[in-house]
Design an enzyme around this catalytic site. Structure first.
Site, mmCIF file in Angstrom:
data_model
loop_
_atom_site.group_PDB
_atom_site.id
_atom_site.type_symbol
_atom_site.label_atom_id
_atom_site.label_comp_id
_atom_site.label_asym_id
_atom_site.label_seq_id
_atom_site.Cartn_x
_atom_site.Cartn_y
_atom_site.Cartn_z
ATOM 1 N N SER A 105 60.773 0.429 -35.633
ATOM 2 C CA SER A 105 61.418 -0.399 -36.432
ATOM 3 C C SER A 105 62.379 0.114 -37.566
ATOM 4 C CB SER A 105 60.744 -1.707 -36.528
ATOM 5 O OG SER A 105 59.906 -2.219 -35.606
ATOM 6 N N THR A 125 52.751 -2.989 -39.462
ATOM 7 C CA THR A 125 52.127 -2.261 -38.163
ATOM 8 C C THR A 125 50.832 -2.403 -38.181
ATOM 9 O OG1 THR A 125 52.188 -0.595 -36.697
ATOM 10 C CG2 THR A 125 52.781 0.051 -38.986
ATOM 11 N N ASP A 127 49.033 -0.494 -36.578
ATOM 12 C CA ASP A 127 48.498 0.859 -36.245
ATOM 13 C C ASP A 127 48.283 1.761 -37.425
ATOM 14 O OD1 ASP A 127 48.791 0.170 -33.704
ATOM 15 O OD2 ASP A 127 50.493 1.116 -33.485
ATOM 16 N N ARG A 154 27.558 -4.520 -30.404
ATOM 17 C CA ARG A 154 26.126 -3.761 -30.802
ATOM 18 C C ARG A 154 24.987 -4.567 -30.570
ATOM 19 N NH1 ARG A 154 24.932 0.744 -32.895
ATOM 20 N NH2 ARG A 154 27.016 1.363 -33.703
ATOM 21 N N MET A 169 43.240 -0.708 -30.243
ATOM 22 C CA MET A 169 44.798 -0.499 -29.979
ATOM 23 C C MET A 169 45.058 0.663 -30.952
ATOM 24 S SD MET A 169 47.061 -3.885 -29.851
ATOM 25 C CE MET A 169 47.453 -4.310 -28.149
ATOM 26 N N GLY A 170 46.004 1.225 -31.141
ATOM 27 C CA GLY A 170 46.918 2.344 -31.435
ATOM 28 C C GLY A 170 47.332 3.311 -30.608
ATOM 29 N N ARG A 211 18.140 11.725 -29.613
ATOM 30 C CA ARG A 211 17.461 11.531 -30.863
ATOM 31 C C ARG A 211 16.756 10.313 -31.315
ATOM 32 N NH1 ARG A 211 22.989 13.324 -31.978
ATOM 33 N NH2 ARG A 211 23.247 11.146 -33.166
HETATM 34 P P1 ATP Z 1 54.277 -1.032 -33.780
HETATM 35 O O1 ATP Z 1 53.816 -0.051 -34.950
HETATM 36 O O2 ATP Z 1 53.721 -2.452 -33.896
HETATM 37 O O3 ATP Z 1 54.544 -0.355 -32.459
HETATM 38 P P2 ATP Z 1 56.953 -0.490 -34.118
HETATM 39 O O4 ATP Z 1 58.019 -0.987 -35.061
HETATM 40 O O5 ATP Z 1 56.749 1.152 -34.282
HETATM 41 O O6 ATP Z 1 55.704 -1.355 -34.248
HETATM 42 P P3 ATP Z 1 58.473 0.262 -31.523
HETATM 43 O O7 ATP Z 1 58.413 -0.477 -30.504
HETATM 44 O O8 ATP Z 1 58.204 1.741 -31.764
HETATM 45 O O9 ATP Z 1 57.733 -0.455 -32.617
HETATM 46 O O10 ATP Z 1 60.073 -0.028 -32.228
HETATM 47 C C1 ATP Z 1 60.573 -1.231 -32.242
HETATM 48 C C2 ATP Z 1 62.099 -1.393 -31.854
HETATM 49 O O11 ATP Z 1 62.741 -0.397 -32.732
HETATM 50 C C3 ATP Z 1 62.444 -0.435 -30.285
HETATM 51 O O12 ATP Z 1 62.099 -1.571 -29.204
HETATM 52 C C4 ATP Z 1 63.955 -0.415 -30.742
HETATM 53 O O13 ATP Z 1 64.676 -1.376 -30.403
HETATM 54 C C5 ATP Z 1 63.958 0.246 -32.038
HETATM 55 N N1 ATP Z 1 63.828 1.549 -32.450
HETATM 56 C C6 ATP Z 1 62.927 2.373 -32.385
HETATM 57 N N2 ATP Z 1 63.263 3.659 -32.527
HETATM 58 C C7 ATP Z 1 64.698 3.894 -32.805
HETATM 59 C C8 ATP Z 1 65.741 4.645 -32.993
HETATM 60 N N3 ATP Z 1 65.440 6.001 -33.074
HETATM 61 N N4 ATP Z 1 66.998 4.133 -33.278
HETATM 62 C C9 ATP Z 1 67.320 2.802 -33.168
HETATM 63 N N5 ATP Z 1 66.449 1.936 -32.917
HETATM 64 C C10 ATP Z 1 65.082 2.309 -32.761
#
Ligand code: ATP
Length: 323
Positions: A105, A125, A127, A154, A169-170, A211
């Site tokens: 994003s 995020t 992650d 556990r 997740m991650g 162990r």
């Molecule tokens: P999370 O960490 O929760 O996955 P994130 O923000 O990293 O969140 P992404 O799915 O990687 O989530 O990115 C969200 C949106 O940002 C993408 O679907 C796209 O629309 C936009 N985006 C990502 N990279 C680019 C880029 N290089 N240029 C323009 N828009 C981008």
């Protein structure tokens, strides 16, 4: 600058609502008209924009997810897609955007900035893979949800001499796996940053059994080369004798849905206020982050340049603690 917009993008994170609330209320207080963009960049391209008032964001502080909705949009990565988005913003007279989301994003925010549109990012995020910030909105809540599940698993594992392969997740990041594994006392932690073949996972579990351990937890990041299902499949196919019975639990989206914890609500509230303060000063092209307990605005370039690294000293510590 009079009209600003706010959107949430990428994976939803607990505390995004608290951030929206903070942007709207601080924004209105500072004299802006604040518009909500629904469904992230996809909604921006489609023109899903509505004005928000201080009252529109009541009752959301304690709720996970995002009232604005979120989305992933391939079209936004193209110049044509962003031109459509910019046209909707111009039509509404919106002069700047606050973008709440993770690394993808913020890459989108950077692209908008390069197209000449003023933006301020907010780190969010689960992650914790956004560089330049110690943590992001949603990380602490997701970590605690994962940890609670590990604690429960556990208890049942100890009754049946089982090993649970718990997948957290991650996508490309092992942060949640490492931290929940360390806090939850996992015998083995598998993350994408440290390649580990299934034979090695099996060896570590067998060693734990030898162990004297009578149950075990292996926390596996979803983005690891072998995820939890793949590891369990491998153990079955190769007749690995671990001593334990193997069970798989994938936590998946359960980790996203929690009510934001106090830390995430406070962080989101501070980030929202800082984003509005930046816009009031006319400062854009930045993202609000947390460094050593302080909220800071750093240049967007810094968060799109390189991925965040995992703290491998903690990975070593987790190995020792499993002894
Ligand atoms: P999370 O960490 O929760 O996955 P994130 O923000 O990293 O969140 P992404 O799915 O990687 O989530 O990115 C969200 C949106 O940002 C993408 O679907 C796209 O629309 C936009 N985006 C990502 N990279 C680019 C880029 N290089 N240029 C323009 N828009 C981008």
């Amino acid at each position: 600058m009079r009209r600003i917009g706010v959107l949430t993008s990428g994976g939803d994170a607990p505390g995004m609502n608290a951030a929206i609330r903070s942007v709207v209320r601080n924004g209105v207080f500072a004299g802006f008209e604040v518009y909500g963009v629904y469904h992230g960049y996809a909604g921006l391209i489609a023109g899903e924009i509505q004005q928000l008032t201080a009252r529109s964001v009541g009752g959301i502080l304690q709720i996970g997810g995002t009232m604005l909705g979120s989305a992933r949009s391939e079209e936004f990565k193209t110049r044509e897609g962003r031109q459509k988005a910019l046209a909707h913003l111009a039509e509404r007279g919106i002069e700047a955007l606050v973008i709440i989301g993770g690394s993808g994003s913020q890459a989108g925010a950077y692209a908008l900035m390069q197209d000449g549109f003023p933006v301020v990012g907010i780190a969010s995020t689960i992650d914790n893979d956004l560089p330049g910030t110690d943590t992001s909105i949603g990380v602490d809540t997701a970590l605690n949800v994962a940890l609670e599940s590990i604690d429960r698993l556990r208890v049942t594992a100890s009754s049946h001499q089982r090993v649970f392969l718990v997948e957290v997740m991650g996508r490309g990041s092992g942060y949640l796996a490492l931290m929940s594994g360390l806090a939850g006392g996992a015998e083995v932690i598998v993350v994408p940053e440290v390649p580990m073949e299934p034979e090695e996972v099996a060896r570590r579990l067998r060693d734990a059994y030898n162990r004297g351990k009578r149950h075990a937890i292996a926390v596996v990041a979803e983005g690891a080369k072998y995820d939890a299902d793949a590891l369990a499949h491998y153990f079955r196919e190769h007749g690995e004798r671990l001593g334990f019975e193997v069970r798989v639990t994938t936590l998946g989206h359960v980790q996203r849905g929690g009510a934001p914890c106090a830390f995430d609500r406070l962080l989101a509230t501070r980030f929202g206020a800082a984003a509005i303060a930046a816009l009031t000063r006319g400062e854009t092209g930045v993202v609000e982050v947390l460094q050593s307990g302080q909220v800071k605005a750093i240049a967007l370039e810094q968060v799109v340049a390189k991925p965040k690294k995992l703290d491998l000293t903690l990975y070593e510590l987790a190995h020792t603690m499993a002894w």
